[in-house]
Design an enzyme around this catalytic site. Structure first.
Site, mmCIF file in Angstrom:
data_model
loop_
_atom_site.group_PDB
_atom_site.id
_atom_site.type_symbol
_atom_site.label_atom_id
_atom_site.label_comp_id
_atom_site.label_asym_id
_atom_site.label_seq_id
_atom_site.Cartn_x
_atom_site.Cartn_y
_atom_site.Cartn_z
ATOM 1 N N GLY A 1 -30.607 6.995 -9.742
ATOM 2 C CA GLY A 1 -30.443 5.899 -10.797
ATOM 3 C C GLY A 1 -30.197 4.552 -9.960
ATOM 4 N N SER A 2 -28.901 4.240 -9.714
ATOM 5 C CA SER A 2 -28.572 3.231 -9.097
ATOM 6 C C SER A 2 -29.133 3.237 -7.609
ATOM 7 C CB SER A 2 -26.985 3.031 -8.973
ATOM 8 O OG SER A 2 -26.333 2.543 -9.973
ATOM 9 N N GLU B 1 -31.842 -0.909 -16.610
ATOM 10 C CA GLU B 1 -32.380 -2.062 -15.464
ATOM 11 C C GLU B 1 -31.716 -2.360 -14.580
ATOM 12 O OE1 GLU B 1 -35.519 -4.294 -17.047
ATOM 13 O OE2 GLU B 1 -35.646 -3.096 -19.073
ATOM 14 N N LEU C 1 -39.028 5.191 -13.130
ATOM 15 C CA LEU C 1 -38.322 5.219 -11.888
ATOM 16 C C LEU C 1 -37.232 6.247 -11.801
ATOM 17 C CD1 LEU C 1 -38.022 3.642 -8.924
ATOM 18 C CD2 LEU C 1 -36.544 1.819 -10.391
ATOM 19 N N GLN D 1 -13.597 -6.557 -34.795
ATOM 20 C CA GLN D 1 -12.282 -6.916 -34.927
ATOM 21 C C GLN D 1 -11.970 -7.897 -36.326
ATOM 22 O OE1 GLN D 1 -9.843 -5.328 -33.564
ATOM 23 N NE2 GLN D 1 -7.914 -6.175 -34.244
ATOM 24 N N GLN E 1 -5.758 -19.659 -37.442
ATOM 25 C CA GLN E 1 -6.183 -19.960 -36.108
ATOM 26 C C GLN E 1 -6.659 -18.630 -35.259
ATOM 27 O OE1 GLN E 1 -3.592 -21.961 -33.197
ATOM 28 N NE2 GLN E 1 -4.700 -23.796 -33.648
ATOM 29 N N ARG F 1 -35.236 -7.747 -16.042
ATOM 30 C CA ARG F 1 -33.766 -7.868 -16.261
ATOM 31 C C ARG F 1 -33.581 -8.956 -17.093
ATOM 32 N NH1 ARG F 1 -31.823 -5.981 -10.293
ATOM 33 N NH2 ARG F 1 -32.316 -3.906 -10.619
ATOM 34 N N THR G 1 -27.419 -1.127 -13.367
ATOM 35 C CA THR G 1 -26.156 -1.532 -13.973
ATOM 36 C C THR G 1 -25.334 -2.559 -13.428
ATOM 37 O OG1 THR G 1 -24.905 -0.396 -11.935
ATOM 38 C CG2 THR G 1 -25.281 1.182 -13.666
HETATM 39 N N1 CAA Z 1 -38.191 -7.646 -4.259
HETATM 40 C C1 CAA Z 1 -39.014 -7.288 -3.228
HETATM 41 N N2 CAA Z 1 -38.640 -6.477 -2.339
HETATM 42 C C2 CAA Z 1 -37.375 -5.977 -2.141
HETATM 43 C C3 CAA Z 1 -36.433 -6.481 -3.412
HETATM 44 C C4 CAA Z 1 -36.931 -7.418 -4.365
HETATM 45 N N3 CAA Z 1 -36.078 -7.890 -5.352
HETATM 46 N N4 CAA Z 1 -35.307 -6.058 -3.078
HETATM 47 C C5 CAA Z 1 -35.468 -5.185 -1.910
HETATM 48 N N5 CAA Z 1 -36.683 -5.136 -1.546
HETATM 49 C C6 CAA Z 1 -37.349 -4.712 -0.252
HETATM 50 C C7 CAA Z 1 -36.621 -5.091 0.872
HETATM 51 O O1 CAA Z 1 -36.962 -6.311 1.595
HETATM 52 C C8 CAA Z 1 -36.807 -3.755 1.886
HETATM 53 O O2 CAA Z 1 -37.971 -3.815 2.308
HETATM 54 P P1 CAA Z 1 -38.270 -4.001 4.139
HETATM 55 O O3 CAA Z 1 -37.607 -2.924 4.698
HETATM 56 O O4 CAA Z 1 -39.765 -3.981 4.249
HETATM 57 O O5 CAA Z 1 -37.517 -5.292 4.711
HETATM 58 C C9 CAA Z 1 -37.008 -2.607 0.827
HETATM 59 O O6 CAA Z 1 -37.292 -3.350 -0.413
HETATM 60 C C10 CAA Z 1 -35.597 -1.845 0.818
HETATM 61 O O7 CAA Z 1 -34.431 -2.618 0.347
HETATM 62 P P2 CAA Z 1 -33.020 -2.338 0.611
HETATM 63 O O8 CAA Z 1 -32.707 -1.618 1.851
HETATM 64 O O9 CAA Z 1 -32.196 -3.698 0.395
HETATM 65 O O10 CAA Z 1 -32.860 -1.330 -0.733
HETATM 66 P P3 CAA Z 1 -31.304 -0.487 -1.089
HETATM 67 O O11 CAA Z 1 -31.895 0.965 -1.006
HETATM 68 O O12 CAA Z 1 -30.369 -0.874 -0.505
HETATM 69 O O13 CAA Z 1 -31.392 -0.681 -2.768
HETATM 70 C C11 CAA Z 1 -30.751 -1.794 -4.798
HETATM 71 C C12 CAA Z 1 -31.365 -1.913 -3.166
HETATM 72 C C13 CAA Z 1 -30.664 -3.052 -5.089
HETATM 73 C C14 CAA Z 1 -29.396 -1.127 -4.875
HETATM 74 C C15 CAA Z 1 -31.999 -1.062 -5.477
HETATM 75 O O14 CAA Z 1 -31.844 0.348 -5.160
HETATM 76 C C16 CAA Z 1 -31.510 -1.335 -7.044
HETATM 77 O O15 CAA Z 1 -31.902 -2.337 -7.584
HETATM 78 N N6 CAA Z 1 -31.222 -0.087 -7.777
HETATM 79 C C17 CAA Z 1 -31.123 -0.229 -9.483
HETATM 80 C C18 CAA Z 1 -32.364 0.296 -10.009
HETATM 81 C C19 CAA Z 1 -32.355 0.068 -11.203
HETATM 82 O O16 CAA Z 1 -32.239 -1.348 -11.506
HETATM 83 N N7 CAA Z 1 -32.938 0.925 -12.144
HETATM 84 C C20 CAA Z 1 -33.037 0.865 -13.332
HETATM 85 C C21 CAA Z 1 -34.495 1.556 -13.785
HETATM 86 S S1 CAA Z 1 -35.383 0.758 -15.064
HETATM 87 C C22 CAA Z 1 -34.567 1.631 -16.313
HETATM 88 O O17 CAA Z 1 -33.508 1.290 -16.738
HETATM 89 C C23 CAA Z 1 -35.409 2.349 -17.230
HETATM 90 C C24 CAA Z 1 -35.794 2.043 -18.651
HETATM 91 O O18 CAA Z 1 -36.624 2.661 -19.192
HETATM 92 C C25 CAA Z 1 -34.969 0.817 -19.311
#
Ligand code: CAA
Length: 384
Positions: free
Chosen positions: A135-136, A369, A129, A342, A284, A248, A371
């Site tokens: 990222g965020s 996954e 992704l 520590q 302690q 998560r 921050t």
């Molecule tokens: N489940 C289903 N749908 C969801 C949802 C969820 N949990 N959260 C949001 N949606 C839907 C919303 O309903 C909306 O749809 P509609 O317009 O049809 O209503 C759509 O998604 C957009 O939602 P938002 O406008 O609320 O989204 P946003 O742009 O404000 O972002 C955020 C929300 C929570 C910040 C999100 O971008 C996020 O979680 N960011 C972090 C990403 C992340 O965790 N990345 C880690 C990647 S994995 C990794 O780390 C790699 C690895 O290999 C370990």
């Protein structure tokens, strides 16, 4: 929901399996942890071990070759493995994360094609992704997929991808209609690593989880058939978000394992180590540290188990609970491992002892996954 409905129970078969996994982790995984960390080498032997022991089947339903034992049992296993080695726990976590998009949204054909071979450990997935500038803000992707007859052509590169170079297939999120915005213009695809145009790209040199490769895979005119689309075209952002709501929990369990592993080590050390003529656990100043460490681990476990049970019963509040569990357990892992170092003093700071590795491994759990700032945002949104 009533307080009673919030209760969970841990079935005795889960406790039995936990004890078996605990023994495997102690006897077979812990002895390899320092070496694979030092050499930053992926432990193929430990992945084979997890496969042989059916541990890699834990994320999957029986019809796809899995154990069908649910989210709580899966994360109990992640904790036990992470107590011994966080990088090896990530092998199991990625088996979950990388296949959740198909399990939640994929066609029956995709499930049959990939899941049974993931359940045995023959295949390993990746979840692609994040990008250098997304990222965020996961909606800000630049990778594109363009339709060409019955195929899609993918171009772009990803960043911070766990299992880079190891994975047999990547779940790739790409923009298919920029005008529709991220909520409706992103699509998820399964991309096999042997497709022309795919390359592993740059691999990172990391502070922690060094035995798990992280990199930036590149997609240069990679063609995949329509059958490799996961869920509906344009629904990829929701595929990603619903996957992370569940995966998560794995990060929370990994963090908890690191924290409990460090606590257990510090407790045993403080019992043996003497200063001023007595074991240091008679002071302690040390006792209070150990008490706080154990308390935080126990509190994190309650929240994690609660969240896992919500996942198993499709609770609408799952997203909030998995964010809270990830946030709390990862902050706990960081705090507790710093305290473990520590307690060991100078010995804590050198790699003859495992707690400095645990402290380095803990840090990523506050970052990947999503921050912990993003987890707070998810929780806060649920309170509006
Ligand atoms: N489940 C289903 N749908 C969801 C949802 C969820 N949990 N959260 C949001 N949606 C839907 C919303 O309903 C909306 O749809 P509609 O317009 O049809 O209503 C759509 O998604 C957009 O939602 P938002 O406008 O609320 O989204 P946003 O742009 O404000 O972002 C955020 C929300 C929570 C910040 C999100 O971008 C996020 O979680 N960011 C972090 C990403 C992340 O965790 N990345 C880690 C990647 S994995 C990794 O780390 C790699 C690895 O290999 C370990």
């Amino acid at each position: 929901m009533s307080a009673l409905a919030d209760l969970y129970t841990v079935p005795p078969e889960h406790v039995e399996l936990r004890d078996t996994i605990r023994q495997i982790a102690r006897e077979r995984i812990a002895p390899r942890a320092a070496e694979i960390d030092r050499e930053a080498s992926y432990p193929h032997d430990l992945r084979a071990l997890l496969g042989e022991q059916d541990i890699l089947g834990l994320p999957f339903e029986p019809e796809y070759g899995g154990t069908g034992t649910g989210t709580l049992m899966l994360n109990i296993a992640v904790e036990e493995i992470a107590k011994a080695d966080a990088s090896t726990a990530l092998i199991l976590m990625i088996q979950d994360l990388g296949t959740l998009p198909i399990r939640l949204h994929g066609s029956e054909e995709l499930r049959r094609r990939f899941l049974p071979r993931c359940a045995t450990g023959e295949l390993s997935p990746a979840f692609a992704l994040s990008e250098a500038e997304a990222g965020s803000d996961a909606g800000g992707l630049q990778t594109t997929a363009t339709r060409d007859g019955d195929e899609w052509v993918i171009n772009g590169s990803k960043a911070w991808i766990t299992n880079s170079g190891i994975a047999d297939f990547y779940c790739v999120f790409a923009v298919t209609d920029r005008s529709a915005g991220h909520a409706h213009g992103i699509t998820a695809f399964e991309v096999e690593a042997d497709r022309p145009g795919f390359s592993v790209g740059k691999l990172e040199h990391k502070l922690g989880i060094r035995a798990s490769p992280t990199g930036s895979p590149v997609f240069d005119n990679v063609r995949v058939p329509q059958a490799n689309v996961i869920g509906e075209v344009g629904q990829g952002f929701k595929v990603a978000m619903s996957t992370l709501d569940r995966s998560r929990l794995g990060v929370a369990a990994q963090a908890l394992g690191i924290a409990q592993g460090a606590t257990d080590y510090a407790v045993a050390y403080a019992r043996e180590r003497r200063a001023f003529g007595q074991p240091i656990n008679s002071f302690q100043g040390i006792q209070f540290k150990l008490a706080d460490m154990e308390t935080k681990c126990a509190a994190g476990r309650e929240l994690l188990y609660q969240a896992c049970c919500r996942a198993d019963r499709e609770d609408p509040e799952l997203g909030k609970y998995s964010a809270m569990a990830k946030l709390f357990c990862s902050d706990t892992a960081m705090e507790v491992t710093v305290e473990a170092v520590q307690v060991l003093g100078g010995y804590g700071y050198v790699n003859d002892y495992p707690v400095e590795r645990m402290m380095r491994d803990a840090k990523i759990t506050q970052i990947y996954e999503g921050t912990n700032e993003i987890q707070r945002l998810v929780v806060a949104r649920s309170l509006r």
